[in-house]
Design an enzyme around this catalytic site. Structure first.
Site, PDB file in Angstrom:
ATOM      1  N   SER A  21       0.812  -1.213   0.000  1.00 27.37           N
ATOM      2  CA  SER A  21       0.000   0.000   0.000  1.00 27.37           C
ATOM      3  C   SER A  21       0.850   1.270   0.000  1.00 27.37           C
ATOM      4  O   SER A  21       1.984   1.278   0.481  1.00 27.37           O
ATOM      5  CB  SER A  21      -0.906   0.028   1.226  1.00 27.37           C
ATOM      6  OG  SER A  21      -1.611  -1.180   1.362  1.00 27.37           O
TER       7      SER A  21
HETATM    8  N1  SAH Z   1      -0.869  -4.506   3.949  1.00 30.00           N
HETATM    9  C1  SAH Z   1      -0.223  -4.934   2.726  1.00 30.00           C
HETATM   10  C2  SAH Z   1      -1.070  -4.627   1.543  1.00 30.00           C
HETATM   11  C3  SAH Z   1      -1.184  -5.802   0.628  1.00 30.00           C
HETATM   12  S1  SAH Z   1      -2.412  -5.696  -0.622  1.00 30.00           S
HETATM   13  C4  SAH Z   1       1.171  -4.346   2.645  1.00 30.00           C
HETATM   14  O1  SAH Z   1       1.506  -3.489   3.472  1.00 30.00           O
HETATM   15  O2  SAH Z   1       1.949  -4.751   1.788  1.00 30.00           O
HETATM   16  C5  SAH Z   1      -3.722  -6.659   0.085  1.00 30.00           C
HETATM   17  C6  SAH Z   1      -3.430  -8.100   0.353  1.00 30.00           C
HETATM   18  O3  SAH Z   1      -4.650  -8.693   0.796  1.00 30.00           O
HETATM   19  C7  SAH Z   1      -2.968  -8.935  -0.832  1.00 30.00           C
HETATM   20  O4  SAH Z   1      -1.734  -9.527  -0.538  1.00 30.00           O
HETATM   21  C8  SAH Z   1      -4.061  -9.991  -0.997  1.00 30.00           C
HETATM   22  O5  SAH Z   1      -3.586 -11.259  -1.398  1.00 30.00           O
HETATM   23  C9  SAH Z   1      -4.645 -10.038   0.403  1.00 30.00           C
HETATM   24  N2  SAH Z   1      -5.988 -10.574   0.526  1.00 30.00           N
HETATM   25  C10 SAH Z   1      -7.044 -10.410  -0.319  1.00 30.00           C
HETATM   26  N3  SAH Z   1      -8.128 -11.062   0.168  1.00 30.00           N
HETATM   27  C11 SAH Z   1      -7.750 -11.623   1.345  1.00 30.00           C
HETATM   28  C12 SAH Z   1      -8.427 -12.427   2.329  1.00 30.00           C
HETATM   29  N4  SAH Z   1      -9.691 -12.766   2.211  1.00 30.00           N
HETATM   30  N5  SAH Z   1      -7.718 -12.815   3.407  1.00 30.00           N
HETATM   31  C13 SAH Z   1      -6.414 -12.490   3.569  1.00 30.00           C
HETATM   32  N6  SAH Z   1      -5.724 -11.752   2.671  1.00 30.00           N
HETATM   33  C14 SAH Z   1      -6.387 -11.323   1.579  1.00 30.00           C
END
Ligand code: SAH
Length: 204
Positions: free
Chosen positions: A52
């Site tokens: 993010s």
């Molecule tokens: N907080 C992260 C942002 C990653 S983007 C960072 O700082 O890098 C969001 C993430 O949510 C992705 O990796 C995606 O695979 C995950 N995601 C999507 N649906 C999900 C679910 N139901 N449970 C867990 N993770 C999920």
């Protein structure tokens, strides 16, 4: 990054600003993205996902109003970066990711950066982590199609849930405070996250 992207906008919580200054963001991206690690943008990680934008990480952390003693859940581990920032702000951090390869890499990166006390789980984060609930705060870093009721129910009284809600194309960051009358909702900034995929998320 802290001065121009965070303090220069509207992030005022000094603990959040210090946490953002403390976590080495370059250690949570791949080699190719390293020189852009502090850009004012989300960046690609593997699995078609993103780390993010720093401002959104700060905004979510600030909305949780953490003071240091809390137990928090981070849904959507991705790179592990937000979990590391949360570890600077709270006592106990649980994070859950649905893509096993991302969870493994995040676990390695968290340990390498000194955040070995973050608990990394693999699974559908829309269902939360009932065995570790209730939480003082829950941060969701992926877009939900509607209000995630199961996560809300894993909050302690007065606990806070921060989640982007909307369509896959655009959302609004919603802050829900658990109260006896039901969720007290605060509508925050427009945003754009990758979709939350799962039982209370979007279909695969
Ligand atoms: N907080 C992260 C942002 C990653 S983007 C960072 O700082 O890098 C969001 C993430 O949510 C992705 O990796 C995606 O695979 C995950 N995601 C999507 N649906 C999900 C679910 N139901 N449970 C867990 N993770 C999920």
């Amino acid at each position: 990054m802290v001065e121009t992207q965070l303090r220069g906008r509207d992030i005022v919580d000094e603990r959040v600003l210090s946490a953002m200054a403390a976590v080495p963001r370059e250690q949570f991206v791949g080699e190719r993205e390293r020189r852009r690690a502090y850009d004012d943008a989300a960046l690609p990680i593997s699995g078609g996902q993103t780390i993010s934008q720093p401002y959104m990480v700060a905004r979510i952390c600030e909305a949780l109003r953490l003071t240091g003693g809390e137990r928090v859940l981070d849904v959507g581990t991705g790179s592990g970066y937000q979990a590391a920032v949360l570890a600077e702000l709270a006592a106990e951090v649980y994070t859950i990711e649905r893509i096993p390869e991302l969870a493994e890499l995040a676990r390695e990166r968290l340990v390498a950066a000194g955040y070995d006390r973050v608990h990394v789980h693999i699974g559908d984060g829309t269902l939360g982590l009932p065995e570790h609930a209730p939480f003082d705060g829950i941060a969701v870093a992926a877009a939900a199609p509607g209000f995630p009721q199961t996560l809300y129910e894993q909050l302690k009284p007065r606990g806070r849930l921060v989640v982007p809600v909307g369509s896959a194309r655009g959302q609004r960051l919603e802050v829900a405070v658990r109260s006896p009358e039901g969720p007290a909702l605060i509508h925050s900034v427009p945003c754009r996250f990758v979709p939350l995929v799962g039982a209370e998320g979007f279909d695969q």
